[in-house]
Motif scaffolding. Structure first.
Motif, PDB file in Angstrom:
ATOM      1  N   VAL A 158     -12.827   8.523  -5.410  1.00  0.00           N
ATOM      2  CA  VAL A 158     -12.687   8.816  -7.493  1.00  0.00           C
ATOM      3  C   VAL A 158     -11.728   7.195  -7.714  1.00  0.00           C
ATOM      4  O   VAL A 158     -12.527   6.950  -9.870  1.00  0.00           O
ATOM      5  N   TYR A 159     -10.788   6.743  -7.423  1.00  0.00           N
ATOM      6  CA  TYR A 159     -10.460   5.535  -7.746  1.00  0.00           C
ATOM      7  C   TYR A 159     -11.047   4.448  -6.865  1.00  0.00           C
ATOM      8  O   TYR A 159     -10.110   3.094  -7.212  1.00  0.00           O
ATOM      9  N   GLY A 160     -12.146   4.688  -6.264  1.00  0.00           N
ATOM     10  CA  GLY A 160     -12.516   3.516  -5.745  1.00  0.00           C
ATOM     11  C   GLY A 160     -12.739   3.541  -4.155  1.00  0.00           C
ATOM     12  O   GLY A 160     -12.296   3.848  -3.126  1.00  0.00           O
ATOM     13  N   ASP A 161     -13.444   2.315  -3.462  1.00  0.00           N
ATOM     14  CA  ASP A 161     -13.283   1.935  -1.861  1.00  0.00           C
ATOM     15  C   ASP A 161     -12.042   2.134  -1.290  1.00  0.00           C
ATOM     16  O   ASP A 161     -11.453   1.603  -1.930  1.00  0.00           O
ATOM     17  N   TRP A 162     -11.771   2.499  -0.206  1.00  0.00           N
ATOM     18  CA  TRP A 162     -10.515   2.367   0.758  1.00  0.00           C
ATOM     19  C   TRP A 162     -10.127   1.161   0.561  1.00  0.00           C
ATOM     20  O   TRP A 162     -10.902   0.231  -0.022  1.00  0.00           O
ATOM     21  N   PRO A 163      -9.063   0.971  -0.259  1.00  0.00           N
ATOM     22  CA  PRO A 163      -7.709   2.034   0.103  1.00  0.00           C
ATOM     23  C   PRO A 163      -7.967   2.599  -1.387  1.00  0.00           C
ATOM     24  O   PRO A 163      -6.612   3.029  -1.072  1.00  0.00           O
ATOM     25  N   LEU A 164      -8.507   2.221  -1.844  1.00  0.00           N
ATOM     26  CA  LEU A 164      -8.161   2.792  -3.402  1.00  0.00           C
ATOM     27  C   LEU A 164      -7.599   4.122  -3.163  1.00  0.00           C
ATOM     28  O   LEU A 164      -7.435   4.952  -4.337  1.00  0.00           O
ATOM     29  N   SER A 165      -8.791   4.800  -2.898  1.00  0.00           N
ATOM     30  CA  SER A 165      -8.385   6.329  -2.999  1.00  0.00           C
ATOM     31  C   SER A 165      -7.847   7.181  -1.641  1.00  0.00           C
ATOM     32  O   SER A 165      -7.933   8.601  -2.103  1.00  0.00           O
ATOM     33  N   GLY A 166      -7.158   6.051  -0.925  1.00  0.00           N
ATOM     34  CA  GLY A 166      -5.933   6.739   0.120  1.00  0.00           C
ATOM     35  C   GLY A 166      -6.896   7.450   1.514  1.00  0.00           C
ATOM     36  O   GLY A 166      -7.925   7.940   1.093  1.00  0.00           O
ATOM     37  N   TYR A 167      -6.106   7.747   1.919  1.00  0.00           N
ATOM     38  CA  TYR A 167      -6.362   8.118   3.366  1.00  0.00           C
ATOM     39  C   TYR A 167      -5.180   8.929   3.970  1.00  0.00           C
ATOM     40  O   TYR A 167      -3.928   8.232   3.215  1.00  0.00           O
ATOM     41  N   ILE A 168      -5.116  10.202   4.355  1.00  0.00           N
ATOM     42  CA  ILE A 168      -3.688  10.721   5.122  1.00  0.00           C
ATOM     43  C   ILE A 168      -3.910  11.528   6.432  1.00  0.00           C
ATOM     44  O   ILE A 168      -4.743  12.081   6.724  1.00  0.00           O
ATOM     45  N   GLY A 169      -2.536  10.482   7.199  1.00  0.00           N
ATOM     46  CA  GLY A 169      -3.261  10.690   8.621  1.00  0.00           C
ATOM     47  C   GLY A 169      -2.246  11.863   8.973  1.00  0.00           C
ATOM     48  O   GLY A 169      -0.876  11.634   8.856  1.00  0.00           O
ATOM     49  N   LEU A 170      -2.233  13.071   9.532  1.00  0.00           N
ATOM     50  CA  LEU A 170      -1.815  13.566   9.911  1.00  0.00           C
ATOM     51  C   LEU A 170      -0.706  13.925  11.403  1.00  0.00           C
ATOM     52  O   LEU A 170       0.499  13.849  11.175  1.00  0.00           O
ATOM     53  N   VAL A 171      -1.545  13.141  12.580  1.00  0.00           N
ATOM     54  CA  VAL A 171      -1.475  12.801  13.604  1.00  0.00           C
ATOM     55  C   VAL A 171      -1.803  11.561  13.711  1.00  0.00           C
ATOM     56  O   VAL A 171      -3.212  12.240  14.640  1.00  0.00           O
ATOM     57  N   SER A 172      -1.860  11.142  14.809  1.00  0.00           N
ATOM     58  CA  SER A 172      -1.866   9.613  15.645  1.00  0.00           C
ATOM     59  C   SER A 172      -1.044   9.417  16.713  1.00  0.00           C
ATOM     60  O   SER A 172       0.434   9.822  16.196  1.00  0.00           O
ATOM     61  N   VAL A 173      -2.360   9.631  17.902  1.00  0.00           N
ATOM     62  CA  VAL A 173      -0.970   8.827  19.558  1.00  0.00           C
ATOM     63  C   VAL A 173      -1.415   8.207  19.660  1.00  0.00           C
ATOM     64  O   VAL A 173      -2.624   8.364  20.735  1.00  0.00           O
ATOM     65  N   ARG A 174      -0.680   7.368  20.146  1.00  0.00           N
ATOM     66  CA  ARG A 174      -1.775   6.203  21.402  1.00  0.00           C
ATOM     67  C   ARG A 174      -1.743   6.744  22.694  1.00  0.00           C
ATOM     68  O   ARG A 174      -0.436   7.627  23.332  1.00  0.00           O
ATOM     69  N   GLY A 175      -3.001   6.737  23.394  1.00  0.00           N
ATOM     70  CA  GLY A 175      -2.783   7.679  25.220  1.00  0.00           C
ATOM     71  C   GLY A 175      -1.893   6.900  25.786  1.00  0.00           C
ATOM     72  O   GLY A 175      -1.604   7.529  27.255  1.00  0.00           O
ATOM     73  N   ASN A 176      -1.223   5.668  26.045  1.00  0.00           N
ATOM     74  CA  ASN A 176      -0.752   4.743  26.881  1.00  0.00           C
ATOM     75  C   ASN A 176       0.350   5.863  27.328  1.00  0.00           C
ATOM     76  O   ASN A 176       1.701   6.269  26.744  1.00  0.00           O
TER      77      ASN A 176
END
Length: 352
Positions: A158-176
């Motif tokens: 709605v507000y334009g291409d990434w990152p203008l329209s946002g992203y919500i990361g619930l969880v990310s974890v590096r596997g190391n």
């Protein structure tokens, strides 16, 4: 006294039951099938020069005992070693649906072909929502250079291409198991939850303002199932793991534009939205396991083997990574063949 305490307890239980009953459930995914999910099929390496290509193949995403497994494998398991150096495969045969960056062709170019095969699942065509509580019970994968993500992405830009329209990361974890940056652990004992937004993917990207994390000390997020929860409402967001708060973000009256400090860069792209813009639109759920790329910073330490590629040399990063397979690949199955799999028990969304 006993009667009074019993009466009070009954009242408390009734209130709790009433509150639970009032939470309208919008999605209750127990993984008896994948009918709510669409696979992303592409060799596009995203903005972080990742090392995997995404497929719908059953070795990479499957359901077992009511749980979703997303498990990365080696491209050579499917095509053989020679393919990495001079092979070419048209991913339209697999149902390619993201052609960006030549994403419908898997091939060796300046570097080898993407050496890892993985999966990314989204609810874009089947389920989207605005505001509510997202709750996911999951076990993170274990293994060097693995990067699982559970997130929300805009259904329409709605507000334009990434990152203008946002992203919500619930969880990310590096596997190391042992990855540290400037003396701080950044491995599988640390989970991250973040909002990504901004005007462009450079100096006007505001991820650092809304990045949250929680460390578990010597306890790994890859060792057991945890419950990750996002409470998203018209005034802000809060992130939790096992009912412990990770962080809270409440934009000021001027919204994320006021929070950003971008005032001298021109027009506010979120002026027609609420104070939560760009996070006031329909989002869908995405679950994936990525590998390598710029998701792992340079100038960090990994024990016992150092990071085998350099982010400043993206043309040779995948071959540098692949040449050290004997170092990182054994970490993907130290105790079980499923160590490297992201396992999801359920996904639930409750109305705001």
């Amino acid at each position: 006294m006993a009667l009074r305490l019993a009466t009070q307890l009954i009242v408390v239980i009734a209130v709790v039951q009433s509150t639970v009953a009032e939470r309208k459930i919008l999605l209750n995914e127990e993984f008896d099938s994948m009918e709510r999910w669409e696979h992303v099929v592409t060799s596009y390496r995203m903005g972080e020069n990742q090392f995997q290509y995404y497929t719908r193949r059953p070795e990479n995403s499957f359901i077992r005992d009511g749980k979703l497994f997303i498990k990365p494998t080696l491209t050579t398991d499917r095509f053989g070693e020679k393919f990495l150096h001079n092979g070419k495969f048209n991913l339209k045969r697999d149902g390619c649906n993201l052609a960006m960056g030549g994403g419908c062709v898997l091939k060796a170019d300046h570097d080898i072909a993407n050496p890892i095969q993985s999966a990314a699942l989204v609810t874009k065509a089947k389920f989207t929502f605005t505001y509510g509580t997202l709750e996911v019970r999951a076990k993170m994968p274990r293994g060097d250079w693995l990067w699982p993500e559970i997130s929300l992405m805009p259904a329409k830009n709605v507000y334009g291409d990434w990152p203008l329209s946002g992203y919500i990361g619930l969880v990310s974890v590096r596997g190391n198991d042992n990855f540290t940056c400037q003396g701080q652990s950044m491995g599988n004992d640390v989970m991250e939850s973040t909002l990504e937004w901004g005007l462009s993917d450079d100096v006007n990207h505001a991820r650092s303002m809304t990045w949250m994390s929680k460390a578990q000390g010597n306890v790994s997020f890859s060792s057991d199932f945890r419950t990750y929860r996002l409470e998203w409402n018209p005034n802000g967001l809060r992130s939790f793991v096992d009912d412990q708060i990770v962080g809270s973000i409440q934009p000021p009256e001027a919204g994320f534009w006021g929070l950003s400090g971008f005032n001298d860069t021109g027009r506010n792209p979120w002026a027609n939205g609420t104070i939560m813009a760009p996070f006031d639109q329909e989002f869908f759920i995405a679950i994936n396991v990525a590998v390598g790329g710029d998701l792992f910073q340079d100038n960090c330490d990994n024990y016992p083997y150092p990071k085998p590629w350099n982010n400043s040399s993206p043309i040779t990063s995948m071959s540098s990574f692949w040449n050290k397979k004997d170092e990182w690949y054994p970490t993907w199955s130290q105790s079980s063949a499923d160590d490297s799999a992201l396992q999801v028990d359920y996904v639930r969304v409750y109305a705001h």
